[in-house]
Design an enzyme around this catalytic site. Structure first.
Site, short mmCIF file in Angstrom:
data_model
loop_
_atom_site.label_atom_id
_atom_site.label_comp_id
_atom_site.label_asym_id
_atom_site.label_seq_id
_atom_site.Cartn_x
_atom_site.Cartn_y
_atom_site.Cartn_z
N ASP A 27 40.93 -23.91 8.65
CA ASP A 27 40.43 -22.96 9.65
C ASP A 27 40.34 -23.68 11.00
O ASP A 27 39.70 -24.74 11.09
CB ASP A 27 39.04 -22.46 9.20
N TYR A 32 40.38 -19.26 19.60
CA TYR A 32 40.83 -18.77 20.92
C TYR A 32 40.41 -19.74 22.03
O TYR A 32 41.15 -19.98 22.97
CB TYR A 32 40.24 -17.38 21.23
N ARG A 64 28.28 -23.63 22.06
CA ARG A 64 27.48 -23.43 20.83
C ARG A 64 26.23 -24.29 20.85
O ARG A 64 25.17 -23.90 20.37
CB ARG A 64 28.32 -23.71 19.58
N ASP A 120 43.60 -17.60 12.34
CA ASP A 120 43.38 -19.05 12.42
C ASP A 120 43.09 -19.71 11.06
O ASP A 120 42.61 -20.83 11.01
CB ASP A 120 42.26 -19.37 13.42
N GLU A 121 43.41 -18.99 9.98
CA GLU A 121 43.14 -19.59 8.68
C GLU A 121 44.35 -19.54 7.77
O GLU A 121 45.15 -18.60 7.84
CB GLU A 121 42.00 -18.83 7.98
N1 DCP Z 1 37.94 -13.16 16.34
C1 DCP Z 1 37.83 -11.95 17.01
N2 DCP Z 1 36.95 -11.00 16.57
C2 DCP Z 1 36.23 -11.21 15.46
C3 DCP Z 1 36.34 -12.42 14.76
C4 DCP Z 1 37.20 -13.39 15.24
O1 DCP Z 1 38.50 -11.75 18.03
N3 DCP Z 1 35.39 -10.26 15.03
C5 DCP Z 1 38.90 -14.17 16.84
C6 DCP Z 1 38.26 -15.20 17.73
C7 DCP Z 1 38.32 -16.48 17.00
C8 DCP Z 1 39.37 -16.26 15.97
O2 DCP Z 1 39.45 -14.87 15.75
O3 DCP Z 1 38.62 -17.57 17.84
C9 DCP Z 1 39.11 -16.99 14.66
O4 DCP Z 1 37.87 -16.59 14.08
P1 DCP Z 1 36.86 -17.59 13.40
O5 DCP Z 1 35.83 -16.79 12.72
O6 DCP Z 1 37.59 -18.61 12.62
O7 DCP Z 1 36.13 -18.27 14.63
P2 DCP Z 1 36.54 -19.51 15.50
O8 DCP Z 1 37.80 -20.13 15.08
O9 DCP Z 1 36.51 -19.06 16.93
O10 DCP Z 1 35.32 -20.50 15.31
P3 DCP Z 1 35.02 -21.51 14.12
O11 DCP Z 1 35.03 -22.86 14.75
O12 DCP Z 1 33.65 -21.15 13.66
O13 DCP Z 1 36.06 -21.31 13.07
MG MG Z 2 38.12 -20.75 13.12
MG MG Z 3 38.59 -18.32 10.90
#
Ligand code: DCP
Ligand code: MG
Ligand code: MG
Length: 499
Positions: A27, A32, A64, A120-121
């Site tokens: 992940d 973004y 964060r 992203d996964e």
């Molecule tokens: N995303 C989005 N709307 C959502 C959930 C996620 O647009 N309801 C997008 C923004 C994130 C991306 O998908 O960057 C990936 O989601 P993640 O939950 O993996 O979150 P992040 O990668 O941003 O953070 P982390 O470091 O916790 O994985």
């Molecule tokens: Mg992520």
């Molecule tokens: Mg993710």
């Protein structure tokens, strides 16, 4: 849930696969936001949020630390972090490109079994790779729970060899993360275990840019540590949790205690009922479903100070042979349009290693499963690869390489017959021209068929140029003797200049 409670898995929830697979979940960290920071590095040290409408969909880890979290309202995030920089994240195109690059890298280098989840996964089934590796005593990254086994865990200790497999899996996960960092530029988190749900759950234990491995004897502890609601289980989203709630199931405990009959009534589908029931116990027999055919196939080897052309060429030849074997094993009949050579050079002055890649259009290969495929493909590829090598390493006496890699990209289906060779060639030609990195095939042909674009023609290997010319000659003869004329799809039909 009560962490000391040991979950008894009911007989119909026992896994049919046991712990036989090794699964890695990857992940990307604040995905973004990382893409934005890669494009604009001065954002790295600032609190950064990515905005869609009035929501911060994600934020970097600087933000964060200030309390900003994913999916927070912009107004609230601004209050928590007055210096928050916001970028608009409504156009997903750039995120999709980076997402594809990660999946591509995993598919081409680690396993054909890569399943994307969101942007992203990725789940990667590395079971085959793990089988081929030598045992290791080392776990890369964190281990979930305490390594000191309590009495109960000793009782649960498994002797099927899964401890060893996930240990090797953790090394593979580390290599994946290093490759994604080095080649795509993203940091990631990884979880390693013997099924998808556990790999995903354990991967989020240490964030960002870390990885965690779960041994089978700690699985119950991980499940018991989850927050109480059913949504804590990956795969149970809002819709499913609403459905469960309507059937009187809201906590993970409720779900564990619900019988299959109850779940079947709720879902109206016995397969889904069984999958969900098993998930609640951390049992997941669902396979890693490949999300499409790989766009590239490559192998790389770290080398210890290759500094003479002969050694480099021997290594490139060995890598190419292995890559051709992988191509044959791919079994989808596709052939690559482009070959790419990668070197990592050690720069004595800056004391830094730098990667460089060049690519060229592939020569026409013999039929994939013919006896001569390997030898004759190698013979055709090596001159090209030597040429690419000479371009990247011009000084034959003064270089120091720490890695060499060969990859096939730009795959096309190749059916038999003349029409298909051209469809195989067309994207190659386009790509070679667009990249500007293709090797210019030296051509002595001054005269070309009128519909053929000279740039496209020059980017093709000699055999293909010859085939185009022969085809043209043939057509001219046919035209001059109308009795022989027949409508046929020819290679040149596909190389016409764009009108
Ligand atoms: N995303 C989005 N709307 C959502 C959930 C996620 O647009 N309801 C997008 C923004 C994130 C991306 O998908 O960057 C990936 O989601 P993640 O939950 O993996 O979150 P992040 O990668 O941003 O953070 P982390 O470091 O916790 O994985
Ligand atoms: Mg992520
Ligand atoms: Mg993710």
């Amino acid at each position: 849930m009560d962490e000391d409670q040991v979950i008894m898995i009911p007989p119909d929830c026992v896994s049919s696969l046991g712990h036989s697979r090794t699964i890695v979940h990857i992940d990307a960290d604040c995905f973004y936001a990382q893409v934005e920071m890669l494009e604009n590095p001065e954002l790295r040290d600032k609190p950064l949020g990515v905005q869609q409408k009035n929501i911060v969909v994600t934020c970097n880890y600087v933000a964060r630390e200030k309390g900003v979290s994913k999916l927070m309202l912009v107004a609230e995030a601004r209050k928590l972090s007055p210096g928050l920089v916001l970028v608009n994240g409504e156009d997903l195109a750039r995120y999709r490109v980076m997402s594809d690059r990660v999946t591509d890298l995993l598919q081409s280098r680690f396993s054909s079994l890569v399943e994307r989840l969101g942007l992203d996964e990725n789940f990667v089934d590395v079971s085959e790779m793990v089988k081929a590796r030598t045992p290791t005593a080392q776990v890369a990254g964190h281990v979930y729970g305490d390594l000191v086994r309590e009495e109960e865990e000793q009782r649960l200790e498994c002797h099927c060899g899964c401890d060893q497999r996930v240990k090797i899996g953790s090394q593979v996960a580390q290599e994946m993360r290093e490759a994604i960092r080095e080649e795509v530029g993203l940091t990631t988190c990884a979880g390693v275990s013997y099924n998808k749900v556990l790999a995903k759950l354990v991967g989020s234990q240490h964030k960002p840019n870390q990885q965690t491995t779960l041994f089978s004897w700690q699985a119950h502890k991980l499940i018991s540590s989850l927050p109480g609601g059913v949504r804590a289980i990956p795969g149970i989203g809002r819709q499913m949790s609403d459905l469960l709630k309507s059937g009187g199931i809201s906590s993970l405990c409720d779900l564990q205690q619900a019988g299959l009959d109850t779940l079947m009534t709720i879902f109206g589908n016995s397969d889904r009922a069984s999958v969900v029931q098993k998930l609640a116990f951390g049992v997941d027999d669902t396979p890693v479903k490949p999300s499409g055919r790989p766009k590239s196939l490559g192998i790389e080897d770290a080398v210890k100070g290759v500094n003479c052309a002969q050694d480099a060429e021997a290594k490139i030849e060995a890598l190419s042979g292995r890559l051709l074997d992988l191509l044959t094993a791919q079994q989808d009949g596709r052939l690559p349009g482009t070959v790419r050579l990668t070197v990592r050079k050690w720069d004595k002055a800056t004391k830094e290693a730098r990667r460089e890649s060049r690519q060229a259009a592939m020569p026409a290969l013999p039929p994939l499963h013919s006896e001569t495929f390997r030898a004759s493909s190698l013979a055709k590829m090596m001159p090209l690869l030597k040429e690419l090598f000479a371009k990247m390493v011009p000084d034959k006496n003064e270089f120091h390489l720490t890695l060499l890699g060969v990859a096939f990209t730009n795959f096309c289906d190749r059916k038999s017959g003349k029409g298909s060779i051209s469809s195989f060639l067309q994207p190659v030609a386009k790509k070679a021209r667009l990249d500007g990195t293709g090797v210019e095939a030296s051509t002595s042909h001054g005269l070309l068929p009128p519909e053929v674009d000279r740039d496209v023609f020059n980017s093709l290997p000699a055999e293909m140029q010859e085939e185009i010319l022969a085809d043209w000659k043939n057509r001219q003869q046919t035209l001059s003797s109308p009795t022989k004329a027949k409508k046929k799809c020819t290679i040149n039909d596909y190389f016409g200049k764009k009108k």
